[in-house]
Design a protein around this motif. Structure first.
Motif, PDB file in Angstrom:
ATOM      1  N   GLY A 104     -18.115  -9.353   4.505  1.00 18.75           N
ATOM      2  CA  GLY A 104     -17.260  -8.450   4.798  1.00 18.75           C
ATOM      3  C   GLY A 104     -16.033  -8.798   4.077  1.00 18.75           C
ATOM      4  O   GLY A 104     -15.857  -9.027   2.947  1.00 18.75           O
ATOM      5  N   TRP A 105     -14.760  -8.947   4.806  1.00 18.40           N
ATOM      6  CA  TRP A 105     -13.459  -9.304   4.232  1.00 18.40           C
ATOM      7  C   TRP A 105     -13.285 -10.727   3.784  1.00 18.40           C
ATOM      8  O   TRP A 105     -12.510 -11.136   3.235  1.00 18.40           O
ATOM      9  CB  TRP A 105     -12.201  -8.802   4.992  1.00 18.40           C
TER      10      TRP A 105
ATOM     11  N   GLU B  50     -14.038   3.702  -1.275  1.00 31.02           N
ATOM     12  CA  GLU B  50     -13.956   2.257  -1.513  1.00 31.02           C
ATOM     13  C   GLU B  50     -14.234   2.064  -3.174  1.00 31.02           C
ATOM     14  O   GLU B  50     -15.181   2.773  -3.583  1.00 31.02           O
ATOM     15  CB  GLU B  50     -14.546   1.199  -0.566  1.00 31.02           C
ATOM     16  N   ARG B  51     -13.468   0.921  -3.618  1.00 33.68           N
ATOM     17  CA  ARG B  51     -13.929   0.454  -5.017  1.00 33.68           C
ATOM     18  C   ARG B  51     -13.957   1.633  -5.995  1.00 33.68           C
ATOM     19  O   ARG B  51     -15.056   1.682  -6.688  1.00 33.68           O
ATOM     20  CB  ARG B  51     -15.143  -0.218  -4.952  1.00 33.68           C
TER      21      ARG B  51
ATOM     22  N   GLU C 110     -22.497  -8.243  -3.318  1.00 31.61           N
ATOM     23  CA  GLU C 110     -21.471  -7.315  -3.226  1.00 31.61           C
ATOM     24  C   GLU C 110     -20.369  -7.411  -4.373  1.00 31.61           C
ATOM     25  O   GLU C 110     -20.583  -8.507  -5.098  1.00 31.61           O
ATOM     26  CB  GLU C 110     -20.731  -7.349  -1.860  1.00 31.61           C
TER      27      GLU C 110
ATOM     28  N   ASP D  39     -21.176  -1.332  -2.182  1.00 22.23           N
ATOM     29  CA  ASP D  39     -19.932  -1.832  -3.267  1.00 22.23           C
ATOM     30  C   ASP D  39     -20.556  -1.566  -4.491  1.00 22.23           C
ATOM     31  O   ASP D  39     -21.881  -1.575  -4.684  1.00 22.23           O
ATOM     32  CB  ASP D  39     -20.074  -3.117  -3.094  1.00 22.23           C
TER      33      ASP D  39
ATOM     34  N   TYR E 259     -20.395   2.369   8.633  1.00 23.79           N
ATOM     35  CA  TYR E 259     -21.018   2.162   7.293  1.00 23.79           C
ATOM     36  C   TYR E 259     -22.477   2.593   6.900  1.00 23.79           C
ATOM     37  O   TYR E 259     -23.233   1.999   6.465  1.00 23.79           O
ATOM     38  CB  TYR E 259     -20.787   0.545   6.682  1.00 23.79           C
TER      39      TYR E 259
ATOM     40  N   GLN F 125     -12.209 -11.943  -3.874  1.00 23.60           N
ATOM     41  CA  GLN F 125     -13.276 -11.119  -4.117  1.00 23.60           C
ATOM     42  C   GLN F 125     -13.333 -10.361  -5.508  1.00 23.60           C
ATOM     43  O   GLN F 125     -12.040  -9.733  -5.607  1.00 23.60           O
ATOM     44  CB  GLN F 125     -13.877 -10.067  -2.830  1.00 23.60           C
TER      45      GLN F 125
HETATM   46  C1  GAL Z   1     -16.377  -6.004   1.595  1.00 23.79           C
HETATM   47  C2  GAL Z   1     -16.561  -5.019   0.483  1.00 23.79           C
HETATM   48  C3  GAL Z   1     -15.423  -4.125   0.900  1.00 23.79           C
HETATM   49  C4  GAL Z   1     -15.260  -3.686   2.043  1.00 23.79           C
HETATM   50  C5  GAL Z   1     -15.540  -4.626   3.049  1.00 23.79           C
HETATM   51  C6  GAL Z   1     -15.484  -3.602   4.456  1.00 23.79           C
HETATM   52  O1  GAL Z   1     -17.585  -6.841   1.869  1.00 23.79           O
HETATM   53  O2  GAL Z   1     -16.704  -5.675  -0.548  1.00 23.79           O
HETATM   54  O3  GAL Z   1     -15.306  -3.344  -0.283  1.00 23.79           O
HETATM   55  O4  GAL Z   1     -16.639  -2.535   2.221  1.00 23.79           O
HETATM   56  O5  GAL Z   1     -16.369  -5.380   2.916  1.00 23.79           O
HETATM   57  O6  GAL Z   1     -15.874  -4.685   5.630  1.00 23.79           O
END
Ligand code: GAL
Length: 310
Positions: A217-218, A91-92, A197, A148, A116, A250
């Motif tokens: 989260g999302w 991710e990222r 994050e 993150d 996670y 985000q």
């Molecule tokens: C977000 C995060 C994303 C991903 C997601 C998963 O908060 O910024 O990169 O990890 O959660 O739920």
């Protein structure tokens, strides 16, 4: 003239949706290179390039389940799939060009694809911006959780890896070693217990700015930012920018074109269907050192590469 609508699935020059989430853009040899997540098939990280930030040419799936792996002096776990051959999460992803080694170094957030619990930093490298990156594995910097994340390259070439630690409670700033292949020093622990994050850093008029989201989260939340006169210095308290959902975005990264044109690139996640997540690009505006983020529906890039938000 190119018109791009915020919150829509931007297309590449072949007419395919751009898959480059939680991404990063660097400028190298007259091109912008955009790296980001692609969760389809066996892909992890894609690379697109553009001369004008509007027309994006797909270049390569630079990191996939089949990428070559290679140990470095840092002891890491090298596997890009789980024991049952399912995908992990990368991710990222962020990439910097290292001026000393002339290599492109990628850092990302690694998870095992099931939960996670890994909270690790992954590293890869390549001789070209859009070639097949070689994967160097994942590790916990100085033993810390690392979620993150972002990279920031200062004017003198010093680079920093910024990532969320202690189950997101704290945000760490690590200075990288001169080859960008390891963390060298934990220079700052920020905003303990404030759960930041999606960090993104830029420098304007000798001041460092860091934008970030809260940890939901999302789901989008109120974006905040802080400033400092050095990366390892005294960062200010967090202040709001944008509205209570940061206009349903985000942060992914911030791209500075010059002191006046500084662009906020963000993800508008589709929590039900990740593949449908889209992008929102907005200008960062300033009142002295105060950061202002207003919403614009779309932006236009003319033939002289001027960006107009409408
Ligand atoms: C977000 C995060 C994303 C991903 C997601 C998963 O908060 O910024 O990169 O990890 O959660 O739920």
């Amino acid at each position: 003239m190119n018109l791009l609508k915020n919150g829509s699935l931007w297309k590449d020059s072949d007419g395919n949706p751009i898959h480059a989430h939680g991404g990063f853009i660097i400028y190298y040899d007259n091109f912008y290179y955009w790296y980001g997540e692609d969760r389809r098939d066996d892909y992890y990280v894609n690379c697109y390039r553009s001369k004008d930030l509007a027309n994006w040419e797909f270049r390569n799936h630079v990191l996939t389940t089949d990428s070559k792996t290679k140990h470095t002096r840092v002891r890491t776990q090298l596997s890009l799939v789980n024991g049952d051959h399912t995908k992990v999460n990368i991710e990222r992803p962020k990439v910097l060009f290292n001026p000393l080694t002339k290599k492109f170094i990628l850092w990302a957030h690694f998870e095992n694809g099931k939960d996670y619990s890994e909270a690790a930093a992954a590293i890869a490298s390549c001789d070209t911006p859009d070639g097949n990156f070689v994967y160097h594995g994942h590790m916990n910097p100085f033993g810390y959780m690392s979620r993150d994340c972002t990279l920031f390259q200062d004017d003198d070439g010093t680079a920093y890896f910024i990532s969320a630690a202690r189950d997101n409670a704290d945000l760490h700033i690590y200075r990288l070693s001169s080859d960008y292949m390891n963390v060298d020093k934990l220079v700052r622990k920020l905003w303990q217990g404030e759960y930041r994050e999606a960090p993104a850093v830029f420098k304007r008029k000798e001041r460092y700015y860091m934008v970030s989201s809260y940890c939901t989260g999302w789901a989008p939340n109120q974006g905040k930012y802080a400033t400092s006169d050095s990366m390892d210095g005294n960062w200010t308290l967090l202040e709001n920018f944008g509205d209570e959902t940061t206009y349903d975005t985000q942060p992914a990264f911030v791209l500075k074109l010059n002191e006046e044109e500084i662009l906020y690139y963000s993800d508008r996640w589709d929590a039900e269907n990740y593949i449908n997540s889209s992008y929102v690009l907005l200008p960062l505006q300033f009142e002295e050192e105060k950061l202002i983020l207003k919403y614009y529906d779309q932006y236009e890039i003319d033939d002289d590469k001027n960006i107009q938000f409408k």
